[in-house]
Write a protein that holds these residues in place. Sequence first.
Motif, mmCIF file in Angstrom:
data_model
loop_
_atom_site.group_PDB
_atom_site.id
_atom_site.type_symbol
_atom_site.label_atom_id
_atom_site.label_comp_id
_atom_site.label_asym_id
_atom_site.label_seq_id
_atom_site.Cartn_x
_atom_site.Cartn_y
_atom_site.Cartn_z
ATOM 1 N N PHE A 53 -1.752 -19.685 0.241
ATOM 2 C CA PHE A 53 -2.800 -19.360 0.874
ATOM 3 C C PHE A 53 -4.066 -18.289 0.768
ATOM 4 C CE2 PHE A 53 -3.879 -16.338 4.831
ATOM 5 C CZ PHE A 53 -4.518 -18.109 5.873
ATOM 6 N N ALA A 54 -2.981 -16.906 -0.023
ATOM 7 C CA ALA A 54 -3.700 -16.093 -0.559
ATOM 8 C C ALA A 54 -4.962 -16.485 -1.631
ATOM 9 C CB ALA A 54 -3.240 -15.005 -0.994
ATOM 10 N N THR A 108 1.632 -19.397 5.732
ATOM 11 C CA THR A 108 -0.058 -18.533 5.951
ATOM 12 C C THR A 108 0.549 -17.315 5.078
ATOM 13 O OG1 THR A 108 1.050 -17.344 7.492
ATOM 14 C CG2 THR A 108 -1.147 -19.765 8.200
ATOM 15 N N HIS A 109 1.430 -17.073 4.512
ATOM 16 C CA HIS A 109 2.163 -16.222 4.144
ATOM 17 C C HIS A 109 2.036 -16.583 1.848
ATOM 18 C CE1 HIS A 109 2.463 -13.769 7.772
ATOM 19 N NE2 HIS A 109 2.905 -13.119 6.901
ATOM 20 N N SER A 130 -4.448 -8.862 8.115
ATOM 21 C CA SER A 130 -4.270 -8.707 9.033
ATOM 22 C C SER A 130 -4.072 -10.980 9.112
ATOM 23 C CB SER A 130 -4.886 -8.506 10.323
ATOM 24 O OG SER A 130 -4.993 -7.362 10.061
ATOM 25 N N LEU A 131 -4.814 -11.422 8.247
ATOM 26 C CA LEU A 131 -5.280 -12.658 8.390
ATOM 27 C C LEU A 131 -3.882 -13.694 8.381
ATOM 28 C CD1 LEU A 131 -7.425 -14.643 9.292
ATOM 29 C CD2 LEU A 131 -8.040 -14.694 6.682
ATOM 30 N N PRO A 132 -2.368 -13.043 7.119
ATOM 31 C CA PRO A 132 -1.538 -14.020 7.354
ATOM 32 C C PRO A 132 -0.481 -14.467 8.379
ATOM 33 C CG PRO A 132 -1.712 -12.922 4.877
ATOM 34 C CD PRO A 132 -3.026 -12.253 6.337
ATOM 35 N N ASP A 133 -0.672 -13.502 9.184
ATOM 36 C CA ASP A 133 -0.398 -13.232 10.682
ATOM 37 C C ASP A 133 -0.353 -14.132 11.686
ATOM 38 O OD1 ASP A 133 2.098 -11.735 9.735
ATOM 39 O OD2 ASP A 133 1.065 -9.879 10.505
ATOM 40 N N GLY A 180 7.551 -16.845 2.637
ATOM 41 C CA GLY A 180 7.664 -17.729 1.950
ATOM 42 C C GLY A 180 6.376 -17.962 0.680
ATOM 43 N N LEU A 181 7.179 -17.185 -0.190
ATOM 44 C CA LEU A 181 5.802 -16.799 -1.183
ATOM 45 C C LEU A 181 4.760 -18.298 -1.702
ATOM 46 C CD1 LEU A 181 6.824 -13.842 -3.134
ATOM 47 C CD2 LEU A 181 5.142 -14.004 -0.817
#
Length: 347
Positions: free
Chosen positions: A65-66, A60-61, A35-38, A114-115
């Motif tokens: 970020f990952a 964040t997406h 859920s964190l990217p949202d 936005g990978l």
Amino acid sequence: MDSVTHITLGACIGELVLGKKLGKQALMWGAIAQSLPDIDSAGALFLSPEQALLAHRGITHSLVFALVVGLALAFLVRRIHHKVYVPFVTLALFFCLQLMLHDLLDTCNAYGTGLLEPFSHQRFSVNLLYVADPLFTTGLLVAFVVLVFKNIRYQGRAKWAFVAIALSGLYLCLAVFSKLYISGRVQATLKKDGVQPGYLITPAPFTSMLWYIVAPVNNGYNTAYSSVFDGNANGIAYQFHAKNDSLLNGVQNKNVVNSLVTFSDKYYTITKAGNDININVLRFGQVQGWAVADAQFAFSYPLIAGKNQAMLLQKGRLSGWNGHALKIYVKRILGKSVIENKPNHKI
């Protein structure tokens, strides 16, 4: 995808990877990671509506970020659960892959992800799943409920999680074949209808059996809905929408226009009703367009200064739904014609 999908998928993966070490807390950490990217939705509260559209599913997406946040979460969880030995590498892989899976799953929707942020602002979308698809999520939700309420000693926990994930994977494969089938039908119409390269095919609400088509033609776009159950003899019923770029000449706020054109990925039309000028983003479909010819677009944004510029995306998608509309929708998914007003041509 919707929050329920991310939470339940994350929890099921948590059970498979960390369930034996962390018990039911593995469900919590999996759900949090997915859920964190949202979290970018909270930041959007401080932006203008058009800026928020571009910010969502941005940094964040991203894969950066990952990686960064995944390693940070691994370090945090290692500290919190220091009494239980879980290799840091295992935690790092778990959290990084969870976050990346969220991003990749979101590319299945029409919104765009936005990978490669912050190095590239390109958005990626393969248009395979609607943002909420019950057939993709139901198995995950059932497994999630079982995992929450069943005792930690229950021997079938991993099996529930594995089967749920496998079912969602199979449905995703079905969506791929379904889209390829519809794409073949669209390609067969290209020369007849003057459709240009770069057409868009994306799922209709809640299913991957009915698809929305946006096909560029001279000075505008043809749109249509096509089901995998449509007979080949039925062809594809297209509705033409003029682009009407000239209407933008009267719009003063060019920054807003540029942001929305970027967000639309150039799939847009401009409409005017009285003194109101709206930009319609075609990627999100039409409000019950499978039943009403020339239906209004689900995403419509006012461009005249002083108007209430709250975008109508989510509200518009579900406008007019009731029991009767649902029956019509099911009929259309099953390949039956339900158009109330016939489009201006058929091929």
